[in-house]
Scaffold this motif. Structure first.
Motif, short mmCIF file in Angstrom:
data_model
loop_
_atom_site.label_atom_id
_atom_site.label_comp_id
_atom_site.label_asym_id
_atom_site.label_seq_id
_atom_site.Cartn_x
_atom_site.Cartn_y
_atom_site.Cartn_z
N MET A 1 13.82 78.32 26.77
CA MET A 1 13.90 79.76 26.76
C MET A 1 15.25 80.17 26.20
O MET A 1 16.29 79.68 26.62
CB MET A 1 13.72 80.32 28.16
CG MET A 1 13.81 81.82 28.22
SD MET A 1 13.34 82.45 29.83
CE MET A 1 14.53 83.73 30.02
N GLY A 2 15.21 81.10 25.25
CA GLY A 2 16.44 81.62 24.67
C GLY A 2 16.99 82.76 25.51
O GLY A 2 16.40 83.16 26.52
N PRO A 3 18.11 83.31 25.09
CA PRO A 3 18.71 84.42 25.83
C PRO A 3 17.94 85.72 25.61
O PRO A 3 17.35 85.94 24.56
CB PRO A 3 20.12 84.52 25.25
CG PRO A 3 19.99 83.97 23.87
CD PRO A 3 18.93 82.91 23.95
N VAL A 4 17.96 86.56 26.62
CA VAL A 4 17.36 87.88 26.51
C VAL A 4 18.30 88.77 25.71
O VAL A 4 19.51 88.78 25.94
CB VAL A 4 17.10 88.49 27.91
CG1 VAL A 4 16.62 89.92 27.81
CG2 VAL A 4 16.11 87.64 28.69
N ASN A 5 17.76 89.51 24.77
CA ASN A 5 18.55 90.45 23.97
C ASN A 5 18.65 91.76 24.76
O ASN A 5 17.80 92.65 24.65
CB ASN A 5 17.89 90.67 22.61
CG ASN A 5 18.70 91.55 21.69
OD1 ASN A 5 19.58 92.28 22.13
ND2 ASN A 5 18.40 91.48 20.41
N TRP A 6 19.71 91.87 25.57
CA TRP A 6 19.84 93.01 26.47
C TRP A 6 20.07 94.32 25.73
O TRP A 6 19.64 95.38 26.20
CB TRP A 6 20.94 92.76 27.50
CG TRP A 6 20.53 91.67 28.44
CD1 TRP A 6 20.99 90.40 28.49
CD2 TRP A 6 19.52 91.76 29.45
NE1 TRP A 6 20.33 89.68 29.46
CE2 TRP A 6 19.43 90.50 30.08
CE3 TRP A 6 18.68 92.78 29.89
CZ2 TRP A 6 18.54 90.24 31.11
CZ3 TRP A 6 17.79 92.52 30.92
CH2 TRP A 6 17.73 91.26 31.53
N LEU A 7 20.72 94.26 24.58
CA LEU A 7 20.89 95.48 23.79
C LEU A 7 19.52 96.00 23.35
O LEU A 7 19.23 97.20 23.45
CB LEU A 7 21.78 95.21 22.57
CG LEU A 7 21.97 96.39 21.61
CD1 LEU A 7 22.64 97.57 22.32
CD2 LEU A 7 22.76 95.96 20.39
N ALA A 8 18.67 95.10 22.89
CA ALA A 8 17.32 95.49 22.47
C ALA A 8 16.53 96.02 23.67
O ALA A 8 15.75 96.97 23.53
CB ALA A 8 16.59 94.32 21.83
N ASN A 62 9.82 88.07 27.75
CA ASN A 62 8.71 87.46 27.03
C ASN A 62 9.17 86.94 25.67
O ASN A 62 8.84 85.82 25.27
CB ASN A 62 7.59 88.48 26.88
CG ASN A 62 6.35 87.89 26.25
OD1 ASN A 62 5.92 86.81 26.61
ND2 ASN A 62 5.78 88.61 25.30
N PHE A 63 9.93 87.76 24.94
CA PHE A 63 10.41 87.34 23.63
C PHE A 63 11.41 86.19 23.74
O PHE A 63 11.45 85.31 22.88
CB PHE A 63 11.00 88.52 22.86
CG PHE A 63 9.98 89.55 22.48
CD1 PHE A 63 8.77 89.17 21.91
CD2 PHE A 63 10.21 90.89 22.69
CE1 PHE A 63 7.82 90.11 21.56
CE2 PHE A 63 9.26 91.85 22.35
CZ PHE A 63 8.07 91.45 21.78
N ALA A 64 12.22 86.20 24.80
CA ALA A 64 13.14 85.08 25.01
C ALA A 64 12.36 83.79 25.27
O ALA A 64 12.75 82.71 24.82
CB ALA A 64 14.08 85.39 26.17
#
Length: 130
Positions: A1-8, A62-64
């Motif tokens: 799992m990658g990092p969550v893009n919190w800005l997005a 989900n995207f992460a």
């Protein structure tokens, strides 16, 4: 799992709220009152922001889980995921709630269309900031 893009996550939720204000005017305004209290409206905006933030956090997670490499190779997944969640879960819930309260069919369709557009707009933000 990658990092969550919190800005997005934050910007996607904000865009959905802005779309909601444009689409519906004041969210969840009580139709029984001709002049709802300002404190009620502020609480309603807070509730709308919270709902879209929770949805956006779930989409960001989900995207992460899908991963940046897969999303870069298959960018349509942003829209398949957000549109799919809206079509499979959100729209049926909205539709059934409107049926229960005997809302007219056009109102049901317009509310469902709003939620689909809002979720696809959130997908657009994630794609642009991916």
């Amino acid at each position: 799992m990658g990092p969550v893009n919190w800005l997005a996550v934050v910007l996607a939720a904000a865009l959905a709220v802005v779309l909601g204000v444009i689409w519906n005017g004041q969210p969840f305004q009580d139709g029984r009152s001709l002049s709802p209290r300002k404190s009620d409206r502020a609480g309603n905006y807070g509730l709308v922001c919270f709902v879209f933030l929770v949805s956006s956090v779930m989409l960001g997670h989900n995207f992460a889980r899908i991963g940046a490499e897969t999303l870069a190779a298959k960018p349509w997944l942003y829209f398949m995921q957000t549109g799919g969640v809206a079509i499979a879960f959100v729209l049926p819930a909205i539709w059934l709630t409107h049926v229960r309260y005997r809302a007219e069919p056009m109102r049901r369709a317009m509310d469902c269309l709003f939620w689909l557009v809002a979720y696809l707009a959130m997908g657009l933000v994630f794609w642009l900031l991916g």
